[in-house]
Design a protein around this motif. Structure first.
Motif, PDB file in Angstrom:
ATOM      1  N   GLN A 118     106.137  50.248 -29.675  1.00  0.00           N
ATOM      2  CA  GLN A 118     105.838  50.680 -31.025  1.00  0.00           C
ATOM      3  C   GLN A 118     105.628  49.499 -31.963  1.00  0.00           C
ATOM      4  N   ALA A 156     102.134  48.333 -31.307  1.00  0.00           N
ATOM      5  CA  ALA A 156     101.174  49.294 -31.837  1.00  0.00           C
ATOM      6  C   ALA A 156     101.062  49.190 -33.356  1.00  0.00           C
ATOM      7  N   TYR A 211     104.818  56.336 -23.162  1.00  0.00           N
ATOM      8  CA  TYR A 211     104.011  57.254 -23.965  1.00  0.00           C
ATOM      9  C   TYR A 211     104.565  58.681 -23.929  1.00  0.00           C
ATOM     10  N   ALA A 240     106.716  60.007 -26.609  1.00  0.00           N
ATOM     11  CA  ALA A 240     106.144  59.978 -27.968  1.00  0.00           C
ATOM     12  C   ALA A 240     106.695  58.828 -28.793  1.00  0.00           C
ATOM     13  N   VAL A 253     105.170  55.826 -28.998  1.00  0.00           N
ATOM     14  CA  VAL A 253     104.093  54.935 -29.399  1.00  0.00           C
ATOM     15  C   VAL A 253     103.101  55.717 -30.244  1.00  0.00           C
ATOM     16  N   GLN A 254     102.960  55.331 -31.487  1.00  0.00           N
ATOM     17  CA  GLN A 254     102.042  56.007 -32.396  1.00  0.00           C
ATOM     18  C   GLN A 254     101.068  54.974 -32.964  1.00  0.00           C
ATOM     19  N   PRO A 255      99.762  55.147 -32.708  1.00  0.00           N
ATOM     20  CA  PRO A 255      98.796  54.179 -33.239  1.00  0.00           C
ATOM     21  C   PRO A 255      98.636  54.321 -34.745  1.00  0.00           C
ATOM     22  N   ARG A 256      98.279  53.243 -35.388  1.00  0.00           N
ATOM     23  CA  ARG A 256      98.034  53.254 -36.831  1.00  0.00           C
ATOM     24  C   ARG A 256      96.660  53.867 -37.111  1.00  0.00           C
ATOM     25  N   SER A 273      96.237  57.646 -22.611  1.00  0.00           N
ATOM     26  CA  SER A 273      97.305  57.247 -21.703  1.00  0.00           C
ATOM     27  C   SER A 273      96.979  57.674 -20.283  1.00  0.00           C
ATOM     28  N   CYS A 294      99.256  52.693 -21.662  1.00  0.00           N
ATOM     29  CA  CYS A 294      98.716  53.133 -22.952  1.00  0.00           C
ATOM     30  C   CYS A 294      97.539  52.228 -23.295  1.00  0.00           C
TER      31      CYS A 294
END
Length: 224
Positions: free
Chosen positions: A30, A33, A51, A54, A56-59, A66, A71
Motif C-alpha cells: 500500500q 501504491a 491483493y 483488499a 492495495v488501493q491505487p490512487r 491482479s 498486482c
C-alpha cells in the motif's frame, strides 16, 4: 527497482517501470501504491502482493489488475490483460503466476509480462543437515524439473508478435548464472546488465545477496 526504457528509435516515448517483491506485506504494498506518482513511474509490478485482502488501493489516475500473487498498476491505458491458467503447474506442485498486460505508450502497443516463479529454496535449505545429504538428490532434481517447466511455459505464454515490444518483469527466483535462466531467458536483453550500476542484489540474507528479480526486454526496447 525502477528501470527507464526508450521504445524503438523514436525520442519522446519513455517508460519507467518498477518491479518489487513486497513479501506479502500489505503495508509495503500500500505504501508503494500510494507513492507511485512521487516515484515517477508509469507502471509497477508488485510480486507476493496481498491483493485478495483488499490491502492495495491505487490512487486516482491509476488502474490495477491482479493475477495470483501479482498486482499490476498502470497509469498508461491497458489495452489487453491476460492471465495464464495455473492448473497444470499446480498439479506438479509448482507455483508460477504469469500474466501479461498490453499498454499504450505514446500510441504504441507495448506488452508487459510479469511473473513469480518457484524458488529452489525448498530443496536447498535441507542441506543444512549433513545427515540428510544422501536423500536430497531426488528432491533437488524434482524441483529443478518443475522450475524448468515453469520457465518454458511462461516464455510460450508471454511471446508476442514481432510488431509488439515485450518487457518481462518479476521474481524469477533464479540468478542469471542458473542453467534454467540461461536456457529460457538469455534470449532477452537484461536491463540491469545493460544499464544498471552496482551489484544489483534484489534478495538479501545475513551473509550474502542475490539478483533473482529481473527486468528483461526484447526488440524495440532499450534500457536507459
Amino acid at each position: 527497482g525502477p528501470a527507464r526504457f526508450g521504445l524503438g528509435s523514436r525520442p519522446g516515448a519513455p517508460l519507467r517501470l518498477l518491479e518489487y517483491n513486497v513479501a506479502t506485506s500489505g503495508h509495503v504494498a500500500q505504501s508503494i501504491a500510494a507513492r507511485l506518482d512521487s516515484l515517477g513511474v508509469d507502471v509497477a509490478v508488485l510480486v507476493e502482493c496481498p491483493y485478495q485482502r483488499a490491502l492495495v488501493q491505487p490512487r486516482a489516475g491509476w488502474v490495477m489488475r491482479s493475477a495470483g500473487e501479482i498486482c499490476f498498476l498502470s497509469r498508461r491505458p491497458i489495452l489487453d490483460w491476460r492471465v495464464r491458467p495455473q492448473d497444470d503447474i499446480w498439479r506438479i506442485h509448482g507455483k508460477a503466476s504469469v500474466a501479461q498486460a498490453t499498454i499504450d505508450v505514446a500510441g504504441k502497443a507495448v506488452a508487459i509480462g510479469m511473473l513469480h516463479l518457484k524458488s529452489p529454496r525448498d530443496a536447498l535449505i535441507e542441506f543444512r543437515y549433513p545427515s540428510a545429504f544422501a536423500m536430497l538428490g531426488t528432491d533437488v532434481d524434482s524441483i529443478s524439473a518443475i522450475r524448468n517447466l515453469e520457465s518454458e511455459r511462461a516464455t510460450v505464454f508471454l511471446a508476442t508478435p514481432d510488431s509488439v515490444p515485450l518487457i518481462v518483469a518479476g521474481d524469477f527466483n533464479t540468478p542469471v548464472e542458473s542453467r534454467i535462466f540461461r536456457r529460457w531467458w538469455s534470449v532477452f536483453s537484461d536491463a540491469f546488465e545493460r544499464a544498471g550500476v552496482g551489484v544489483g542484489f534484489t534478495w538479501h540474507s545475513r551473509w550474502y545477496g542475490l539478483r533473482i528479480d529481473h527486468i528483461l526486454t526484447t526488440h524495440g526496447v532499450r534500457a536507459e
